[in-house]
Design a protein around this motif. Sequence first.
Motif, PDB file in Angstrom:
ATOM      1  N   VAL A  49      23.545  61.633  41.956  1.00 44.28           N
ATOM      2  CA  VAL A  49      24.038  62.958  41.557  1.00 44.28           C
ATOM      3  C   VAL A  49      24.957  62.826  40.351  1.00 44.28           C
ATOM      4  CG1 VAL A  49      23.921  63.905  43.903  1.00 44.28           C
ATOM      5  CG2 VAL A  49      26.028  62.800  43.109  1.00 44.28           C
ATOM      6  N   ASP A  50      25.162  63.948  39.678  1.00 46.00           N
ATOM      7  CA  ASP A  50      26.167  64.054  38.625  1.00 46.00           C
ATOM      8  C   ASP A  50      27.445  64.649  39.199  1.00 46.00           C
ATOM      9  OD1 ASP A  50      24.452  63.079  36.703  1.00 46.00           O
ATOM     10  OD2 ASP A  50      23.999  65.046  35.828  1.00 46.00           O
ATOM     11  N   LEU A  51      28.591  64.119  38.765  1.00 45.29           N
ATOM     12  CA  LEU A  51      29.889  64.692  39.106  1.00 45.29           C
ATOM     13  C   LEU A  51      30.399  65.496  37.918  1.00 45.29           C
ATOM     14  CD1 LEU A  51      31.570  61.589  40.812  1.00 45.29           C
ATOM     15  CD2 LEU A  51      30.029  63.300  41.817  1.00 45.29           C
ATOM     16  N   GLU A  52      31.256  66.457  38.186  1.00 46.78           N
ATOM     17  CA  GLU A  52      31.758  67.317  37.122  1.00 46.78           C
ATOM     18  C   GLU A  52      32.552  66.552  36.070  1.00 46.78           C
ATOM     19  OE1 GLU A  52      33.906  70.492  39.083  1.00 46.78           O
ATOM     20  OE2 GLU A  52      32.230  71.859  38.705  1.00 46.78           O
ATOM     21  N   CYS A  53      33.123  65.414  36.443  1.00 45.80           N
ATOM     22  CA  CYS A  53      33.917  64.620  35.505  1.00 45.80           C
ATOM     23  C   CYS A  53      33.045  63.856  34.508  1.00 45.80           C
ATOM     24  CB  CYS A  53      34.814  63.648  36.261  1.00 45.80           C
ATOM     25  SG  CYS A  53      33.912  62.442  37.260  1.00 45.80           S
ATOM     26  N   GLY A  54      31.725  63.955  34.640  1.00 46.94           N
ATOM     27  CA  GLY A  54      30.823  63.292  33.708  1.00 46.94           C
ATOM     28  C   GLY A  54      30.273  61.968  34.193  1.00 46.94           C
ATOM     29  N   ILE A  55      30.632  61.564  35.398  1.00 52.84           N
ATOM     30  CA  ILE A  55      30.175  60.294  35.968  1.00 52.84           C
ATOM     31  C   ILE A  55      28.925  60.528  36.811  1.00 52.84           C
ATOM     32  CG2 ILE A  55      30.750  58.469  37.628  1.00 52.84           C
ATOM     33  CD1 ILE A  55      33.649  58.717  36.705  1.00 52.84           C
ATOM     34  N   ARG A  56      28.002  59.617  36.726  1.00 51.19           N
ATOM     35  CA  ARG A  56      26.819  59.605  37.580  1.00 51.19           C
ATOM     36  C   ARG A  56      27.135  58.746  38.802  1.00 51.19           C
ATOM     37  NH1 ARG A  56      22.314  62.632  38.583  1.00 51.19           N
ATOM     38  NH2 ARG A  56      20.703  61.352  39.572  1.00 51.19           N
ATOM     39  N   LEU A  57      26.780  59.220  39.992  1.00 51.61           N
ATOM     40  CA  LEU A  57      27.006  58.487  41.235  1.00 51.61           C
ATOM     41  C   LEU A  57      25.673  58.179  41.889  1.00 51.61           C
ATOM     42  CD1 LEU A  57      28.873  57.390  43.482  1.00 51.61           C
ATOM     43  CD2 LEU A  57      28.944  59.719  44.422  1.00 51.61           C
ATOM     44  N   GLU A  58      25.403  56.889  42.117  1.00 47.63           N
ATOM     45  CA  GLU A  58      24.159  56.431  42.732  1.00 47.63           C
ATOM     46  C   GLU A  58      24.470  55.791  44.086  1.00 47.63           C
ATOM     47  OE1 GLU A  58      21.509  57.209  41.160  1.00 47.63           O
ATOM     48  OE2 GLU A  58      21.984  57.262  39.014  1.00 47.63           O
TER      49      GLU A  58
END
Length: 269
Positions: free
Chosen positions: A102-111
Amino acid sequence: MSRPDPQSNLKIASWNINSVRARAGIVEQFLRTEQPDILCLQETKVMDDAFPRDLFQRLGYKHMVLCGQRMHHGVAILSRLPLANVDKHDWQANGEARHVGVDLECGIRLENVYIPAGGDIPDRALNPKFGQKLDFLERMTRWSETTKRPTIMVGDFNVAPLECDVWSHKALINVVSHTPVEVAALTGLQQSNEWVDLGRHFHPAPGRLHTWWSYRSPDWTRNDRGRRLDHMWATKDVAATAVRHAVHESCRSWERPSDHIPLVTEFNV
């Protein structure tokens, strides 16, 4: 629970829960105590329509991305923060539920990933499951080479890469999860995008750092035959914002525990 102040850290937890419904009590205990912003689960062992959504909604985790499978595998991301651009890779190439991103609002991708255990025999000719594990890691490596975004990758990787990541390197050198071929495959994945191993970044080798203890031991604390199978990695830009990493070993002694323990990393983003 409410969203922490915008100036506070982003707190991400990861846990192979070994059936989220069977461990609902300790999941709630952990969330109330630790209060992460995001919880990534592996081995949820439940179809999406039977996932215990009410538990997480009641605790403030209103954003959920599920990738379930009946009785086996399954991953989930539960969050107090909005999640966007969901992706589910089939690195097993057989439809098993082992990844969600998913994408987080802070601009980081989380796998969030659950790499196959690989069976008991470390030989792909004698044990197809071992070959599937190596192929899974190879497909992940090809994906990783093309990943250019700030990314955090967490989960049960089912590989203990360093000699000090197991209770006895000599005893486990030919045991699946610590064999040279698996270590080489995971090392290749890490090098493919210069991933920072946050566990060893904050707890340097050769210090003891375990995340899994077998159910077969009547007293896991007495012989302490652990392995570091669970990991949190980040691309260099995100790793530079990490301020703390902890393994919650006490959870292994809670009532009806998972054989894995949760990991938590905090980021100043």
